[in-house]
Motif scaffolding. Sequence first.
Motif, PDB file in Angstrom:
ATOM      1  N   GLN A 109       0.721  -1.031   0.004  1.00  0.00           N
ATOM      2  CA  GLN A 109      -0.101  -0.014  -0.051  1.00  0.00           C
ATOM      3  C   GLN A 109       0.767   1.333   0.027  1.00  0.00           C
ATOM      4  O   GLN A 109       0.555   2.304  -0.843  1.00  0.00           O
ATOM      5  N   PHE A 110       2.035   1.089   0.799  1.00  0.00           N
ATOM      6  CA  PHE A 110       2.869   2.440   0.913  1.00  0.00           C
ATOM      7  C   PHE A 110       3.443   2.589  -0.551  1.00  0.00           C
ATOM      8  O   PHE A 110       3.489   3.759  -0.855  1.00  0.00           O
ATOM      9  N   VAL A 111       3.885   1.627  -1.324  1.00  0.00           N
ATOM     10  CA  VAL A 111       4.828   1.640  -2.398  1.00  0.00           C
ATOM     11  C   VAL A 111       3.922   2.275  -3.314  1.00  0.00           C
ATOM     12  O   VAL A 111       4.071   3.018  -4.281  1.00  0.00           O
ATOM     13  N   ASP A 112       2.655   1.617  -3.497  1.00  0.00           N
ATOM     14  CA  ASP A 112       1.595   2.049  -4.457  1.00  0.00           C
ATOM     15  C   ASP A 112       1.258   3.613  -4.546  1.00  0.00           C
ATOM     16  O   ASP A 112       1.086   4.340  -5.115  1.00  0.00           O
ATOM     17  N   ARG A 113       1.131   4.030  -3.033  1.00  0.00           N
ATOM     18  CA  ARG A 113       0.856   5.301  -2.837  1.00  0.00           C
ATOM     19  C   ARG A 113       2.089   6.225  -3.287  1.00  0.00           C
ATOM     20  O   ARG A 113       1.751   7.401  -4.024  1.00  0.00           O
ATOM     21  N   LYS A 114       3.191   5.867  -3.016  1.00  0.00           N
ATOM     22  CA  LYS A 114       4.542   6.672  -3.313  1.00  0.00           C
ATOM     23  C   LYS A 114       4.632   6.768  -4.759  1.00  0.00           C
ATOM     24  O   LYS A 114       4.916   7.983  -5.326  1.00  0.00           O
ATOM     25  N   ARG A 115       4.340   5.621  -5.503  1.00  0.00           N
ATOM     26  CA  ARG A 115       4.365   5.464  -7.110  1.00  0.00           C
ATOM     27  C   ARG A 115       3.661   6.660  -7.628  1.00  0.00           C
ATOM     28  O   ARG A 115       4.031   7.517  -8.390  1.00  0.00           O
ATOM     29  N   ILE A 116       2.487   6.583  -7.093  1.00  0.00           N
ATOM     30  CA  ILE A 116       1.362   7.650  -7.781  1.00  0.00           C
ATOM     31  C   ILE A 116       1.719   9.266  -7.457  1.00  0.00           C
ATOM     32  O   ILE A 116       1.893  10.089  -8.160  1.00  0.00           O
ATOM     33  N   ALA A 117       2.179   9.464  -6.289  1.00  0.00           N
ATOM     34  CA  ALA A 117       2.532  10.618  -5.704  1.00  0.00           C
ATOM     35  C   ALA A 117       3.822  11.119  -6.226  1.00  0.00           C
ATOM     36  O   ALA A 117       3.983  12.408  -6.640  1.00  0.00           O
ATOM     37  N   LEU A 118       4.769  10.534  -6.316  1.00  0.00           N
ATOM     38  CA  LEU A 118       6.004  10.783  -6.967  1.00  0.00           C
ATOM     39  C   LEU A 118       5.807  11.030  -8.283  1.00  0.00           C
ATOM     40  O   LEU A 118       6.555  12.068  -8.900  1.00  0.00           O
ATOM     41  N   ALA A 119       5.249  10.071  -9.071  1.00  0.00           N
ATOM     42  CA  ALA A 119       4.952  10.493 -10.593  1.00  0.00           C
ATOM     43  C   ALA A 119       4.255  11.757 -10.824  1.00  0.00           C
ATOM     44  O   ALA A 119       4.854  12.685 -11.664  1.00  0.00           O
ATOM     45  N   ALA A 120       3.296  12.268 -10.227  1.00  0.00           N
ATOM     46  CA  ALA A 120       2.550  13.403 -10.120  1.00  0.00           C
ATOM     47  C   ALA A 120       3.497  14.645 -10.001  1.00  0.00           C
ATOM     48  O   ALA A 120       3.656  15.674 -10.464  1.00  0.00           O
ATOM     49  N   ALA A 121       4.382  14.486  -8.920  1.00  0.00           N
ATOM     50  CA  ALA A 121       5.274  15.474  -8.377  1.00  0.00           C
ATOM     51  C   ALA A 121       6.282  15.914  -9.460  1.00  0.00           C
ATOM     52  O   ALA A 121       6.681  16.916  -9.822  1.00  0.00           O
ATOM     53  N   LEU A 122       6.888  14.689 -10.134  1.00  0.00           N
ATOM     54  CA  LEU A 122       7.831  14.930 -11.203  1.00  0.00           C
ATOM     55  C   LEU A 122       7.343  15.379 -12.595  1.00  0.00           C
ATOM     56  O   LEU A 122       7.920  15.733 -13.459  1.00  0.00           O
ATOM     57  N   ALA A 123       5.890  15.461 -12.528  1.00  0.00           N
ATOM     58  CA  ALA A 123       5.190  15.847 -13.687  1.00  0.00           C
ATOM     59  C   ALA A 123       5.053  17.382 -13.729  1.00  0.00           C
ATOM     60  O   ALA A 123       4.644  18.072 -14.705  1.00  0.00           O
ATOM     61  N   GLN A 124       5.509  18.114 -12.505  1.00  0.00           N
ATOM     62  CA  GLN A 124       5.452  19.483 -12.510  1.00  0.00           C
ATOM     63  C   GLN A 124       6.314  20.423 -13.273  1.00  0.00           C
ATOM     64  O   GLN A 124       7.441  19.545 -13.542  1.00  0.00           O
ATOM     65  N   PRO A 125       6.236  21.618 -13.517  1.00  0.00           N
ATOM     66  CA  PRO A 125       7.419  22.191 -14.335  1.00  0.00           C
ATOM     67  C   PRO A 125       8.646  22.051 -13.707  1.00  0.00           C
ATOM     68  O   PRO A 125       8.928  22.205 -12.584  1.00  0.00           O
ATOM     69  N   ALA A 126       9.654  21.684 -14.411  1.00  0.00           N
ATOM     70  CA  ALA A 126      10.950  21.235 -14.301  1.00  0.00           C
ATOM     71  C   ALA A 126      11.984  22.441 -14.378  1.00  0.00           C
ATOM     72  O   ALA A 126      11.725  23.281 -14.955  1.00  0.00           O
ATOM     73  N   PRO A 127      12.934  22.299 -13.522  1.00  0.00           N
ATOM     74  CA  PRO A 127      13.364  21.183 -12.533  1.00  0.00           C
ATOM     75  C   PRO A 127      12.401  21.069 -11.434  1.00  0.00           C
ATOM     76  O   PRO A 127      12.127  22.248 -10.852  1.00  0.00           O
TER      77      PRO A 127
END
Length: 219
Positions: free
Chosen positions: A144-162
């Motif tokens: 559950q923890f890993v699945d939550r993090k996968r979604i949250a981290l992917a969303a965070a890294l989709a923000q304007p870079a860097p």
Amino acid sequence: MSTTSNASLVTPAHFHPAGLDQLVQLAAAEPITPACDHFYFLRHGQTGRNALRIFQAADEPLSELGLAQAAQAASVLAGETIRSIVCSDAPRAHVTAQTVAVPHGLVPAAEAGLRERHFGALIGTSSANIDWACEPEGGETLKQFVDRKRIALAAALAQPAPVLVVAHGGSLFVLAALLGVKIDLSILGNAQPLRFERIGPTWSIRALQAKGDAESAIA
């Protein structure tokens, strides 16, 4: 990727928490592919319960040392180009993010999905012999923890870079595995700024230091 190669993403340093290989395997089974070629990660500053190695609740505040560490990290990151800051909404991460955001004139976006794993009934007990594979009463399972993090981290890294992600030690373990990067546990220190870089499909981690200090790279 085979079980053996997934487990090898963890490089032991001073200690090797039980169950960490299982965390890596779960994360690496469904990797993410950020479009950016680099981003930054910062673990929050130290808390009182970090120092005592005790499982802590989401509302645990930074200690005086943690506040000083956040200020030092802000100094290190001030020279980097950062366009977005996304952080865990837990106070220890949010306050750290607000501190490092000042030189960049940014307002961190706080996300509950980036919180540390919820350890349920273990909160308030010793984490000295942490087992990531445990299933604490009233808490999250490892999957559950890993699945939550996968979604949250992917969303965070989709923000304007860097992008700068400010979160927790567990986030760093999952993030590294999602990108297929070996992680030396010696870089897990509180408020240690990290730069993730991609050359082709291959990611690496570089620890950023104060000006004049040596830098270390982990591929």
